[in-house]
Design a protein around this motif. Structure first.
Motif, mmCIF file in Angstrom:
data_model
loop_
_atom_site.group_PDB
_atom_site.id
_atom_site.type_symbol
_atom_site.label_atom_id
_atom_site.label_comp_id
_atom_site.label_asym_id
_atom_site.label_seq_id
_atom_site.Cartn_x
_atom_site.Cartn_y
_atom_site.Cartn_z
ATOM 1 N N ALA A 1 0.832 -1.202 0.000
ATOM 2 C CA ALA A 1 0.000 0.000 0.000
ATOM 3 C C ALA A 1 0.870 1.257 0.000
ATOM 4 O O ALA A 1 2.091 1.195 0.161
ATOM 5 C CB ALA A 1 -0.907 -0.003 1.222
ATOM 6 N N ALA B 1 -1.333 5.063 3.550
ATOM 7 C CA ALA B 1 -2.251 3.988 3.959
ATOM 8 C C ALA B 1 -1.631 3.120 5.046
ATOM 9 O O ALA B 1 -2.294 2.780 6.034
ATOM 10 C CB ALA B 1 -2.643 3.138 2.750
ATOM 11 N N GLY C 1 -6.837 3.767 5.672
ATOM 12 C CA GLY C 1 -5.597 3.114 6.042
ATOM 13 C C GLY C 1 -5.592 1.650 5.657
ATOM 14 O O GLY C 1 -6.625 1.078 5.287
ATOM 15 N N ASN C 2 -4.448 1.044 5.750
ATOM 16 C CA ASN C 2 -4.294 -0.366 5.441
ATOM 17 C C ASN C 2 -4.811 -1.185 6.615
ATOM 18 O O ASN C 2 -4.373 -1.003 7.756
ATOM 19 C CB ASN C 2 -2.817 -0.665 5.171
ATOM 20 C CG ASN C 2 -2.606 -2.060 4.676
ATOM 21 O OD1 ASN C 2 -2.769 -3.012 5.423
ATOM 22 N ND2 ASN C 2 -2.247 -2.169 3.412
#
Length: 193
Positions: free
Chosen positions: A41, A45, A78-79
Protein backbone atom coordinates in the motif's frame (compact mmCIF):
# COMPACT_ATOMS: atom_id res chain seq x y z
CA UNK A 1 8.80 -35.02 10.53
CA UNK A 2 10.60 -32.38 8.51
CA UNK A 3 11.44 -29.75 11.16
CA UNK A 4 11.69 -31.89 14.26
CA UNK A 5 14.80 -31.75 16.43
CA UNK A 6 17.10 -34.72 16.45
CA UNK A 7 17.35 -34.68 20.20
CA UNK A 8 14.23 -33.99 22.21
CA UNK A 9 14.70 -31.03 24.58
CA UNK A 10 14.55 -31.78 28.29
CA UNK A 11 11.94 -30.06 30.46
CA UNK A 12 14.50 -27.50 31.83
CA UNK A 13 15.42 -26.66 28.23
CA UNK A 14 11.76 -26.24 27.30
CA UNK A 15 11.18 -24.05 30.37
CA UNK A 16 14.18 -21.88 29.51
CA UNK A 17 13.00 -21.66 25.89
CA UNK A 18 9.56 -20.54 27.06
CA UNK A 19 10.92 -17.62 29.08
CA UNK A 20 13.92 -16.80 26.88
CA UNK A 21 13.64 -17.99 23.26
CA UNK A 22 16.78 -18.97 21.39
CA UNK A 23 16.18 -16.32 18.73
CA UNK A 24 15.64 -13.58 21.34
CA UNK A 25 12.70 -11.58 22.57
CA UNK A 26 12.96 -8.88 19.89
CA UNK A 27 12.52 -11.24 16.95
CA UNK A 28 8.71 -10.99 16.83
CA UNK A 29 8.89 -7.17 16.90
CA UNK A 30 11.46 -7.14 14.08
CA UNK A 31 9.29 -9.52 12.06
CA UNK A 32 6.19 -7.31 12.49
CA UNK A 33 8.15 -4.19 11.55
CA UNK A 34 9.46 -5.82 8.38
CA UNK A 35 6.03 -7.18 7.56
CA UNK A 36 4.53 -3.70 7.86
CA UNK A 37 7.31 -2.10 5.78
CA UNK A 38 6.80 -4.61 2.98
CA UNK A 39 3.08 -3.96 2.54
CA UNK A 40 2.24 -2.92 -0.99
CA UNK A 41 0.00 0.00 0.00
CA UNK A 42 0.95 3.67 -0.15
CA UNK A 43 3.01 5.17 2.70
CA UNK A 44 -0.06 7.11 3.90
CA UNK A 45 -2.25 3.99 3.96
CA UNK A 46 0.30 1.96 5.89
CA UNK A 47 0.99 4.81 8.32
CA UNK A 48 -2.73 5.46 8.85
CA UNK A 49 -3.27 1.77 9.57
CA UNK A 50 -0.44 1.69 12.09
CA UNK A 51 -1.76 4.86 13.72
CA UNK A 52 -5.22 3.33 14.04
CA UNK A 53 -3.76 0.20 15.62
CA UNK A 54 -1.60 2.23 18.00
CA UNK A 55 -4.59 4.32 19.09
CA UNK A 56 -6.82 1.30 19.69
CA UNK A 57 -4.08 -0.45 21.69
CA UNK A 58 -4.34 2.28 24.33
CA UNK A 59 -8.08 1.91 24.86
CA UNK A 60 -9.41 -0.15 27.79
CA UNK A 61 -11.62 -2.13 25.42
CA UNK A 62 -9.72 -5.39 25.86
CA UNK A 63 -10.73 -7.91 23.25
CA UNK A 64 -11.98 -5.26 20.84
CA UNK A 65 -8.66 -3.64 19.87
CA UNK A 66 -8.54 -5.23 16.42
CA UNK A 67 -12.17 -4.38 15.63
CA UNK A 68 -11.68 -0.76 16.69
CA UNK A 69 -8.40 -0.54 14.74
CA UNK A 70 -10.01 -1.93 11.58
CA UNK A 71 -12.90 0.53 11.85
CA UNK A 72 -10.57 3.50 12.39
CA UNK A 73 -8.26 2.40 9.57
CA UNK A 74 -11.23 2.06 7.23
CA UNK A 75 -12.41 5.58 8.10
CA UNK A 76 -8.90 7.02 7.55
CA UNK A 77 -8.31 5.07 4.29
CA UNK A 78 -5.60 3.11 6.04
CA UNK A 79 -4.29 -0.37 5.44
CA UNK A 80 -6.36 -2.87 7.42
CA UNK A 81 -3.54 -5.41 7.80
CA UNK A 82 -1.21 -2.72 9.18
CA UNK A 83 -3.93 -1.72 11.65
CA UNK A 84 -4.40 -5.29 12.85
CA UNK A 85 -0.65 -5.86 13.18
CA UNK A 86 -0.14 -2.61 15.09
CA UNK A 87 -2.59 -3.65 17.80
CA UNK A 88 0.13 -5.98 19.06
CA UNK A 89 1.47 -2.96 20.92
CA UNK A 90 -1.03 -4.07 23.56
CA UNK A 91 0.32 -7.47 24.57
CA UNK A 92 0.49 -9.27 27.92
CA UNK A 93 3.72 -7.47 28.79
CA UNK A 94 2.51 -3.95 28.00
CA UNK A 95 -1.20 -4.04 28.89
CA UNK A 96 -0.64 -3.52 32.64
CA UNK A 97 1.60 -0.52 31.95
CA UNK A 98 -0.79 0.96 29.40
CA UNK A 99 -3.83 0.44 31.64
CA UNK A 100 -2.16 2.01 34.67
CA UNK A 101 -0.82 4.96 32.63
CA UNK A 102 -4.20 5.69 31.06
CA UNK A 103 -5.92 5.38 34.44
CA UNK A 104 -3.47 7.74 36.19
CA UNK A 105 -3.56 10.30 33.36
CA UNK A 106 -7.35 10.15 33.24
CA UNK A 107 -7.56 10.71 37.00
CA UNK A 108 -5.24 13.70 36.69
CA UNK A 109 -7.20 15.17 33.76
CA UNK A 110 -10.55 14.75 35.51
CA UNK A 111 -9.21 16.00 38.85
CA UNK A 112 -10.07 12.78 40.68
CA UNK A 113 -8.13 12.13 43.87
CA UNK A 114 -8.12 8.44 44.76
CA UNK A 115 -7.80 7.60 48.43
CA UNK A 116 -5.46 4.68 47.87
CA UNK A 117 -2.77 4.04 45.31
CA UNK A 118 -4.10 1.46 42.87
CA UNK A 119 -1.71 -1.05 41.36
CA UNK A 120 -2.17 -2.69 37.97
CA UNK A 121 -3.35 -5.93 39.59
CA UNK A 122 -5.97 -4.07 41.66
CA UNK A 123 -7.12 -2.23 38.54
CA UNK A 124 -7.61 -5.50 36.65
CA UNK A 125 -9.32 -7.03 39.68
CA UNK A 126 -11.84 -4.18 39.61
CA UNK A 127 -12.33 -4.56 35.86
CA UNK A 128 -13.00 -8.25 36.31
CA UNK A 129 -15.32 -8.23 39.32
CA UNK A 130 -17.36 -5.02 39.20
CA UNK A 131 -20.47 -4.49 37.10
CA UNK A 132 -20.51 -1.80 34.41
CA UNK A 133 -22.66 0.58 36.47
CA UNK A 134 -20.18 0.36 39.38
CA UNK A 135 -17.19 0.45 37.06
CA UNK A 136 -17.95 3.45 34.86
CA UNK A 137 -17.25 6.41 37.16
CA UNK A 138 -14.27 5.21 39.21
CA UNK A 139 -12.41 3.20 36.55
CA UNK A 140 -13.60 3.31 32.93
CA UNK A 141 -14.21 7.04 32.61
CA UNK A 142 -10.65 7.97 33.72
CA UNK A 143 -9.19 5.20 31.56
CA UNK A 144 -11.06 6.40 28.46
CA UNK A 145 -9.95 10.01 29.01
CA UNK A 146 -6.36 8.92 29.55
CA UNK A 147 -6.54 6.57 26.56
CA UNK A 148 -7.77 9.41 24.37
CA UNK A 149 -4.74 11.52 25.20
CA UNK A 150 -2.09 8.79 25.23
CA UNK A 151 -3.62 7.00 22.25
CA UNK A 152 -3.75 10.16 20.16
CA UNK A 153 -0.14 11.03 20.90
CA UNK A 154 0.94 7.43 20.19
CA UNK A 155 -1.04 7.47 16.93
CA UNK A 156 0.57 10.74 15.78
CA UNK A 157 4.03 9.46 16.63
CA UNK A 158 3.33 6.10 14.94
CA UNK A 159 1.96 7.80 11.82
CA UNK A 160 5.00 10.06 11.38
CA UNK A 161 7.55 7.34 12.08
CA UNK A 162 5.82 4.76 9.89
CA UNK A 163 5.30 7.10 6.96
CA UNK A 164 8.97 8.11 7.02
CA UNK A 165 10.11 4.48 7.36
CA UNK A 166 7.88 3.19 4.55
CA UNK A 167 8.89 6.01 2.20
CA UNK A 168 12.59 5.46 2.78
CA UNK A 169 12.22 1.66 2.54
CA UNK A 170 10.38 1.92 -0.78
CA UNK A 171 12.89 4.46 -2.13
CA UNK A 172 15.83 2.20 -1.23
CA UNK A 173 14.05 -0.79 -2.71
CA UNK A 174 13.24 1.10 -5.93
CA UNK A 175 16.85 2.28 -6.24
CA UNK A 176 18.16 -1.24 -5.65
CA UNK A 177 15.82 -2.71 -8.27
CA UNK A 178 16.65 0.07 -10.73
CA UNK A 179 20.38 -0.45 -10.33
CA UNK A 180 19.94 -4.19 -10.79
CA UNK A 181 18.03 -3.56 -14.02
CA UNK A 182 20.40 -0.69 -15.07
CA UNK A 183 17.52 1.79 -15.29
CA UNK A 184 18.24 5.41 -14.38
CA UNK A 185 16.46 6.56 -11.23
CA UNK A 186 14.46 9.76 -11.65
CA UNK A 187 14.38 12.17 -8.77
CA UNK A 188 11.22 14.09 -7.84
CA UNK A 189 12.15 17.12 -9.95
CA UNK A 190 13.02 15.17 -13.11
CA UNK A 191 10.20 15.00 -15.61
CA UNK A 192 12.15 13.97 -18.68
CA UNK A 193 10.81 11.19 -20.81
Amino acid sequence: MLFRRRKKPSWPDRLREFFWPRKGLTRPARYLAKRILRLSASPHAVAAGVAAGAFSAFTPLLGFHVILALALAYLMAGNLLAAALATTIANPLTIPLIALATFRLGEAMLGIQSAEAISASELFHRLEHLELSELWQPVLKPMLVGAGILGTSAAILAYCATRFAVRSFKARRHARLASAAHIPVLSRGDHTL
